[in-house]
Write a protein that holds these residues in place. Sequence first.
Motif, mmCIF file in Angstrom:
data_model
loop_
_atom_site.group_PDB
_atom_site.id
_atom_site.type_symbol
_atom_site.label_atom_id
_atom_site.label_comp_id
_atom_site.label_asym_id
_atom_site.label_seq_id
_atom_site.Cartn_x
_atom_site.Cartn_y
_atom_site.Cartn_z
ATOM 1 N N LYS A 1 37.429 50.503 48.661
ATOM 2 C CA LYS A 1 36.946 49.119 48.752
ATOM 3 C C LYS A 1 37.403 48.320 47.537
ATOM 4 C CE LYS A 1 32.616 46.489 48.956
ATOM 5 N NZ LYS A 1 32.485 45.937 47.609
ATOM 6 N N ASN A 2 37.257 48.897 46.355
ATOM 7 C CA ASN A 2 37.684 48.210 45.136
ATOM 8 C C ASN A 2 39.196 48.016 45.111
ATOM 9 O OD1 ASN A 2 35.437 47.711 42.953
ATOM 10 N ND2 ASN A 2 34.868 49.522 44.121
ATOM 11 N N MET A 3 39.928 49.015 45.569
ATOM 12 C CA MET A 3 41.380 48.908 45.622
ATOM 13 C C MET A 3 41.797 47.750 46.528
ATOM 14 S SD MET A 3 44.250 51.264 47.381
ATOM 15 C CE MET A 3 43.474 50.795 48.901
ATOM 16 N N VAL A 4 41.184 47.634 47.703
ATOM 17 C CA VAL A 4 41.519 46.568 48.645
ATOM 18 C C VAL A 4 41.222 45.200 48.032
ATOM 19 C CG1 VAL A 4 40.886 45.532 50.867
ATOM 20 C CG2 VAL A 4 41.281 47.993 50.705
ATOM 21 N N GLU A 5 40.102 45.077 47.325
ATOM 22 C CA GLU A 5 39.767 43.810 46.670
ATOM 23 C C GLU A 5 40.818 43.449 45.621
ATOM 24 O OE1 GLU A 5 35.837 44.448 45.131
ATOM 25 O OE2 GLU A 5 34.903 44.323 47.121
ATOM 26 N N ILE A 6 41.259 44.444 44.858
ATOM 27 C CA ILE A 6 42.261 44.206 43.825
ATOM 28 C C ILE A 6 43.613 43.873 44.458
ATOM 29 C CG2 ILE A 6 43.556 45.324 41.966
ATOM 30 C CD1 ILE A 6 40.830 46.703 41.234
ATOM 31 N N VAL A 7 43.971 44.540 45.533
ATOM 32 C CA VAL A 7 45.216 44.221 46.243
ATOM 33 C C VAL A 7 45.171 42.766 46.705
ATOM 34 C CG1 VAL A 7 46.542 44.662 48.356
ATOM 35 C CG2 VAL A 7 45.790 46.576 46.944
ATOM 36 N N ALA A 8 44.044 42.320 47.223
ATOM 37 C CA ALA A 8 43.919 40.930 47.672
ATOM 38 C C ALA A 8 44.094 39.969 46.503
ATOM 39 C CB ALA A 8 42.562 40.714 48.345
ATOM 40 N N ASP A 9 43.521 40.300 45.342
ATOM 41 C CA ASP A 9 43.678 39.446 44.155
ATOM 42 C C ASP A 9 45.146 39.368 43.723
ATOM 43 O OD1 ASP A 9 40.938 39.048 44.105
ATOM 44 O OD2 ASP A 9 40.577 40.532 42.515
ATOM 45 N N VAL A 10 45.803 40.519 43.658
ATOM 46 C CA VAL A 10 47.205 40.568 43.244
ATOM 47 C C VAL A 10 48.071 39.797 44.252
ATOM 48 C CG1 VAL A 10 49.206 42.103 42.903
ATOM 49 C CG2 VAL A 10 46.982 42.702 41.916
ATOM 50 N N ALA A 11 47.791 39.954 45.521
ATOM 51 C CA ALA A 11 48.558 39.237 46.554
ATOM 52 C C ALA A 11 48.393 37.731 46.386
ATOM 53 C CB ALA A 11 48.108 39.678 47.943
ATOM 54 N N ARG A 12 47.170 37.291 46.141
ATOM 55 C CA ARG A 12 46.920 35.856 45.927
ATOM 56 C C ARG A 12 47.692 35.350 44.703
ATOM 57 N NH1 ARG A 12 41.999 36.616 47.923
ATOM 58 N NH2 ARG A 12 41.120 37.371 45.978
ATOM 59 N N GLU A 13 47.638 36.126 43.616
ATOM 60 C CA GLU A 13 48.328 35.736 42.385
ATOM 61 C C GLU A 13 49.833 35.615 42.592
ATOM 62 O OE1 GLU A 13 47.251 38.726 39.519
ATOM 63 O OE2 GLU A 13 45.133 38.203 39.639
ATOM 64 N N ARG A 14 50.392 36.471 43.387
ATOM 65 C CA ARG A 14 51.848 36.478 43.616
ATOM 66 C C ARG A 14 52.248 35.610 44.812
ATOM 67 N NH1 ARG A 14 54.631 41.922 41.759
ATOM 68 N NH2 ARG A 14 53.403 42.265 39.898
ATOM 69 N N GLY A 15 51.274 35.016 45.472
ATOM 70 C CA GLY A 15 51.568 34.171 46.627
ATOM 71 C C GLY A 15 51.972 34.955 47.862
ATOM 72 N N ALA A 16 51.633 36.241 47.889
ATOM 73 C CA ALA A 16 51.980 37.081 49.041
ATOM 74 C C ALA A 16 51.040 36.779 50.194
ATOM 75 C CB ALA A 16 51.909 38.557 48.667
#
Length: 192
Positions: free
Chosen positions: A137-152
């Motif tokens: 769950k924490n990994m998925v939240e962090i992936v979403a944050d990183v994706a947002r930051e990179r515009g993915a």
Amino acid sequence: MQFSKLRALVAAGAVMAGVAMATPSFAQDKPTDNLKAPVIAVVDVQKIMQESNASKGVSKSFESLRETYQKEIASLEDKLRKSEEELRKQQTVLAPDALANKRRDFEKQVGEVQKTVQSRKRVLENALNEAMAVVHKNMVEIVADVARERGANLVLARQQFVLVDTQLDVTDVVLERVNKKLPQVALTVPKQ
């Protein structure tokens, strides 16, 4: 007879008309110009789930608890072997009724040990699944944050591809953040 055929034809026609009206006509749709080109990120979920500090801690706790349970079960099995040996020795000296009672008691003990083994296994698996779900769950939240930051706007699992440009791979960034946000997760096992 004619009336029922007519009713069936009318019903079939109504169904066909309903399907025709419910089916969208793609030929009439206008092309949309506001679709964005995909911006892709790739993450190695397996690597994170195996190599994060929290996952390693969970695995270590799991193995320790499993060893404890195995020692407990080995002790119970040893007691069963001793009881079985004693039952064999008494086989020639006991009356048939007494021997049958002793055999029933032994079989009851075997059943209880089997229930204990199954219970311990189930509890351990549930605890592992719950702890790893927290990591995931924490990994998925962090992936979403990183994706947002990179515009993915599209994140794909690394396991699906043979070759991936390293610029698209966000695994190391995600792993670093998971380790920072979630250094450990407790393996919670209910008292039995």
